[in-house]
Scaffold this active site. Structure first.
Site, short mmCIF file in Angstrom:
data_model
loop_
_atom_site.label_atom_id
_atom_site.label_comp_id
_atom_site.label_asym_id
_atom_site.label_seq_id
_atom_site.Cartn_x
_atom_site.Cartn_y
_atom_site.Cartn_z
N ASN A 149 1.17 0.21 6.02
CA ASN A 149 1.61 -0.60 4.87
C ASN A 149 2.41 -1.76 5.43
O ASN A 149 3.36 -1.55 6.18
CB ASN A 149 2.48 0.26 3.94
CG ASN A 149 3.19 -0.57 2.89
OD1 ASN A 149 2.71 -1.62 2.48
ND2 ASN A 149 4.34 -0.10 2.45
N GLY A 150 2.01 -2.99 5.09
CA GLY A 150 2.73 -4.16 5.60
C GLY A 150 1.73 -5.22 6.03
O GLY A 150 0.55 -5.17 5.67
N LYS A 158 0.20 -6.55 -19.36
CA LYS A 158 0.41 -7.07 -18.00
C LYS A 158 -0.65 -8.11 -17.65
O LYS A 158 -0.39 -9.08 -16.98
CB LYS A 158 0.38 -5.91 -17.00
CG LYS A 158 0.77 -6.29 -15.60
CD LYS A 158 2.26 -6.59 -15.51
CE LYS A 158 2.63 -7.32 -14.26
NZ LYS A 158 3.91 -8.03 -14.37
N HIS A 192 17.06 -35.98 -28.34
CA HIS A 192 15.94 -36.57 -29.10
C HIS A 192 15.51 -35.68 -30.26
O HIS A 192 14.38 -35.75 -30.72
CB HIS A 192 14.76 -36.85 -28.17
CG HIS A 192 15.09 -37.86 -27.10
ND1 HIS A 192 15.26 -39.21 -27.37
CD2 HIS A 192 15.32 -37.73 -25.78
CE1 HIS A 192 15.56 -39.85 -26.26
NE2 HIS A 192 15.62 -38.96 -25.27
N ARG A 236 1.26 2.39 -6.29
CA ARG A 236 1.65 1.36 -5.32
C ARG A 236 0.50 0.42 -4.96
O ARG A 236 0.70 -0.61 -4.32
CB ARG A 236 2.13 2.01 -4.02
CG ARG A 236 3.41 2.77 -4.16
CD ARG A 236 3.76 3.42 -2.84
NE ARG A 236 4.12 2.46 -1.83
CZ ARG A 236 5.35 2.00 -1.63
NH1 ARG A 236 6.32 2.41 -2.38
NH2 ARG A 236 5.59 1.13 -0.69
N CYS A 264 0.85 -1.18 0.00
CA CYS A 264 0.00 0.00 0.00
C CYS A 264 0.89 1.24 0.00
O CYS A 264 2.11 1.13 0.10
CB CYS A 264 -0.85 0.03 1.25
SG CYS A 264 -1.71 -1.52 1.55
N GLU A 315 11.12 -12.54 -23.95
CA GLU A 315 10.15 -11.44 -23.98
C GLU A 315 10.81 -10.07 -23.83
O GLU A 315 10.31 -9.09 -24.35
CB GLU A 315 9.01 -11.64 -22.97
CG GLU A 315 9.39 -11.51 -21.52
CD GLU A 315 8.23 -11.78 -20.57
OE1 GLU A 315 7.08 -11.45 -20.88
OE2 GLU A 315 8.49 -12.32 -19.47
N TRP A 347 -3.64 -1.71 -1.28
CA TRP A 347 -3.53 -2.93 -2.08
C TRP A 347 -3.87 -4.03 -1.09
O TRP A 347 -3.04 -4.40 -0.26
CB TRP A 347 -2.11 -3.06 -2.63
CG TRP A 347 -1.87 -4.32 -3.40
CD1 TRP A 347 -1.51 -5.54 -2.91
CD2 TRP A 347 -1.96 -4.48 -4.81
NE1 TRP A 347 -1.38 -6.44 -3.93
CE2 TRP A 347 -1.64 -5.82 -5.11
CE3 TRP A 347 -2.28 -3.61 -5.87
CZ2 TRP A 347 -1.64 -6.32 -6.41
CZ3 TRP A 347 -2.26 -4.13 -7.16
CH2 TRP A 347 -1.94 -5.45 -7.41
N GLU A 396 11.64 -20.63 -17.37
CA GLU A 396 11.38 -19.24 -16.98
C GLU A 396 12.48 -18.32 -17.51
O GLU A 396 12.22 -17.20 -17.94
CB GLU A 396 11.23 -19.15 -15.46
CG GLU A 396 10.99 -17.77 -14.90
CD GLU A 396 9.73 -17.06 -15.41
OE1 GLU A 396 8.92 -17.68 -16.12
OE2 GLU A 396 9.59 -15.86 -15.14
N LYS A 427 11.77 -15.10 -19.87
CA LYS A 427 12.23 -13.73 -19.51
C LYS A 427 13.11 -13.17 -20.61
O LYS A 427 12.93 -12.05 -21.07
CB LYS A 427 13.05 -13.73 -18.22
CG LYS A 427 12.42 -13.70 -16.87
CD LYS A 427 11.30 -12.80 -16.61
CE LYS A 427 10.02 -13.29 -17.23
NZ LYS A 427 8.90 -13.56 -16.40
C1 F6R Z 1 5.75 -13.28 -18.28
C2 F6R Z 1 4.42 -12.89 -17.84
C3 F6R Z 1 3.26 -13.66 -18.35
C4 F6R Z 1 2.25 -13.93 -17.22
C5 F6R Z 1 0.99 -14.60 -17.78
C6 F6R Z 1 0.02 -14.99 -16.69
O1 F6R Z 1 6.74 -12.46 -17.77
O2 F6R Z 1 4.26 -11.96 -17.10
O3 F6R Z 1 3.66 -14.85 -18.93
O4 F6R Z 1 2.87 -14.77 -16.28
O5 F6R Z 1 0.36 -13.72 -18.67
O6 F6R Z 1 -0.39 -13.90 -15.94
P1 F6R Z 1 -1.09 -14.07 -14.55
O7 F6R Z 1 -0.12 -14.61 -13.59
O8 F6R Z 1 -1.58 -12.70 -14.20
O9 F6R Z 1 -2.24 -15.03 -14.76
#
Ligand code: F6R
Length: 606
Positions: free
Chosen positions: A101-102, A601, A502, A28, A2, A486, A75, A479, A483
């Site tokens: 906040n916490g 996002k 294979h 935030r 928060c 993307e 939040w 992962e 990263k």
């Molecule tokens: C990768 C990334 C996406 C999300 C995916 C699922 O860096 O951010 O692959 O992980 O779109 O999103 P959530 O977790 O919000 O369901």
């Protein structure tokens, strides 16, 4: 995560400054907000659910009178986002107001105790406990600072707090433990906030409160004490030459880098899960005829890691599934005995929600792990658990991934205990390892960054990158690939190292870059064989392995060492060099790491 804010002004009113500060802190957290001021011997409060502008339009918060006030943008972590749970929270006599906040870890225990003393709780938040606890001590001492100190000595968890009272209407009491709190000293006005952006328009002379400190803020300045022994602390103000944008990023050039650096804190917050919900989820997981773990992208990788943790620690077989494939692959098999644990940072990913809707219609039990209270996932789940990470602004998931894993590891431990699959000594060791995670994460970030920076120079012109690993090293490789791909747009593949022979090994040629993740575990010997296969074909090999593992390090053209960590927790530590690598590769290639092209996002289209 928060945002809190407080101010005292010599001339004029505090409320318009508070509302403006809230706007600057809104990034935030933003499910509800509110302010409290003191005027005419009374605390005046306006708070509601929604965005700051909407609340301001509805309630005219900025019109509250008074020269002193506190404010909060929320939040949610404890209690749904609604007007009652919004901060500030008051004690029963409306003489003390608190913003926080916490996470208060022992709030249930304290709440029970206070309820026995006939304290009336109106909200479901952990913060209200602090208001009543201070009020209880205040009734004995009649002194706000002494009452706050006595109350906080009983509180476990993380907090930054700003407290005002009609009993001392000229001061804001501040306290900090693990959540940020910064004081701003202006001309004729003083401020305190979760970050400087709240007041940077008015002053850049700041004093940082440290963990375990309380402060008394008046128009004359700030007095700091150590909470433990009330020893005075003297600290000089510093002048920041930051823009608002830099302030939002706490001085980091990008949110992605800031969020990578946030991880010691966010992993710690993820260790503060609400135990009763964790137990409920474990109860359901244990009862399922079959258990699916569902997620997309990075969240799917968290599911995959969890399937290793659940089987290795709790001997529970689970099926990690990419959400968009679930109905086609397993839909017909779903029934009343099916349990699904869905992992989604946003709680709004449509692929995940669609699969869950389908399963719900077939009476399956839906459970959720998410970062957003009030998200669709929390509304449709039988039980859900929060990861407490706060908003992640960089599009690529970084701190939310390590927090998901931290929560899942705790579920695995509880499950193991419930199923009687681990000895007390194993439980104790795993608990210690969990406890040490924030420290390990912090050490890792600091130690690998220089090495990773120079690695990014080497890899930035690669046409393709191949990521290989075994076991949880494979999960980390997946992962890592996501990263790097993307953020840098370098086409990449990731495979279990055993699979490469294979087929995919045919793309390996002289100087092809192959990146291995090799923790020191049972899979290490075989992984070394796979490294040899790649080297024999002329590949340039990078290895992320354990510090001091010289046998592995000697095989590598580039070696990045991370601290020793429990194998089941290894992705939390091993992913960090890759997050940094993705970030620096983006920079080397002239890209904006915070906003990779074509990505959002929260993905709400099919
Ligand atoms: C990768 C990334 C996406 C999300 C995916 C699922 O860096 O951010 O692959 O992980 O779109 O999103 P959530 O977790 O919000 O369901």
């Amino acid at each position: 995560m928060c945002g809190i804010f407080g101010c005292i002004v010599g001339d004029g009113r505090a409320a318009p400054i508070l509302v403006r500060g809230l706007k600057m802190l809104e990034y935030r957290g933003y499910d509800s907000a509110g302010i409290a001021t003191i005027d005419g011997g009374k605390i005046l409060v306006k708070k509601d659910v929604g965005k700051i502008d909407e609340i301001e339009e509805r309630l005219l918060m900025s019109e509250l009178p008074g020269k002193i006030g506190i404010a909060h943008t929320r939040w949610a972590t404890h209690g749904a986002p609604n007007a009652v749970n919004a901060h500030p929270h008051l004690d029963m006599h409306s003489r003390i107001a608190v913003v926080h906040n916490g996470i208060i870890e022992n709030y249930l225990e304290l709440k029970r105790e206070l309820m026995e003393l006939r304290y009336n709780f109106v909200s479901k938040t952990d913060t209200e406990v602090v208001a009543h606890l201070i009020s209880h001590s205040f009734s004995k001492h009649g002194d706000l600072l002494a009452a706050t100190v006595e109350a906080l000595r009983r509180v476990r968890g993380s907090y930054s707090l700003a407290i005002i009272s009609t009993a001392s209407p000229d001061r804001i009491i501040l306290a900090r433990r693990e959540s940020p709190l910064i004081v701003g000293l202006g001309d004729g006005a003083v401020f305190a906030a979760s970050d400087v952006s709240a007041f940077l328009e008015r002053t850049n002379r700041v004093v940082y409160l440290e963990d375990g400190e309380v402060g008394v803020l008046t128009l004359n300045g700030l007095t700091i004490y150590k909470l433990d022994n009330m020893e005075g602390v003297s600290r000089k103000p510093v002048t920041l030459n930051w823009s608002i944008e830099a302030a939002h990023k706490a001085g980091f050039p990008h949110f992605t880098l800031k969020e990578i650096y946030d991880q010691p804190l966010t992993v710690r917050e993820a260790l503060r899960i609400q135990e009763q919900y964790a137990d409920l989820i474990v109860e359901f997981l244990d009862r399922g005829r079959e258990v699916f773990l569902l997620g997309a992208g990075t969240s799917y990788h968290a599911c995959l890691a969890a399937s290793y943790m659940f089987s290795k620690l709790a001997r529970l077989v689970t099926y990690p599934v990419v959400a968009s494939e679930f109905v086609e692959n397993f839909g017909n098999a779903v029934g009343i005995d099916t349990v699904i644990l869905a992992v989604s940072q946003s709680g709004e990913t449509i692929d995940t929600l669609n699969a869950l809707e389908y399963a719900r219609l077939r009476a399956a039990t839906v459970l959720g792990l998410t970062n957003v209270v009030g998200s669709t996932l929390t509304r449709i789940s039988r039980a859900y658990i929060l990861q407490n990470t706060g908003p992640e602004i960089g599009v690529a998931a970084t701190k939310t991934f390590t927090a998901q894993l931290t929560v899942l590891a705790q579920l695995a431990l509880r499950l193991a205990r419930k199923r009687g699959k681990v000895s007390q000594s194993e439980i104790d060791r795993f608990k210690d390892d969990l406890h040490n995670l924030p420290q390990l994460v912090s050490e890792t970030i600091k130690s690998v960054e220089p090495e990773v920076k120079s690695l990014s120079d080497v890899l930035s012109q690669a046409k393709v990158l191949v990521f290989l690993g075994r076991g949880l090293g494979y999960v980390t490789s997946l992962e890592a690939r996501l990263k790097v791909m993307e953020l840098s747009y370098i086409p990449s593949i990731a495979l279990p190292a055993g699979e490469s022979k294979h087929g995919p090994i045919s793309i390996v040629e002289e100087d092809r870059n192959v990146v291995f993740t090799i923790p020191r575990d049972e899979t290490r010997k075989l992984a070394i064989n796979n490294v040899m296969e790649m080297k024999a074909r002329g590949a340039k090999v990078t290895i992320v392995g354990e510090d001091g593992d010289s046998e592995v390090a000697e095989l590598a053209d580039h070696f990045v060492g991370v601290p020793k960590v429990n194998y089941l927790l290894s992705p939390i530590v091993y992913v960090i060099p890759y997050q940094l690598l993705a970030y620096y590769l983006a920079l080397r290639r002239g890209l904006d790491p915070d906003k990779p092209r074509n990505l959002a996002k929260s993905v709400t289209v099919l």
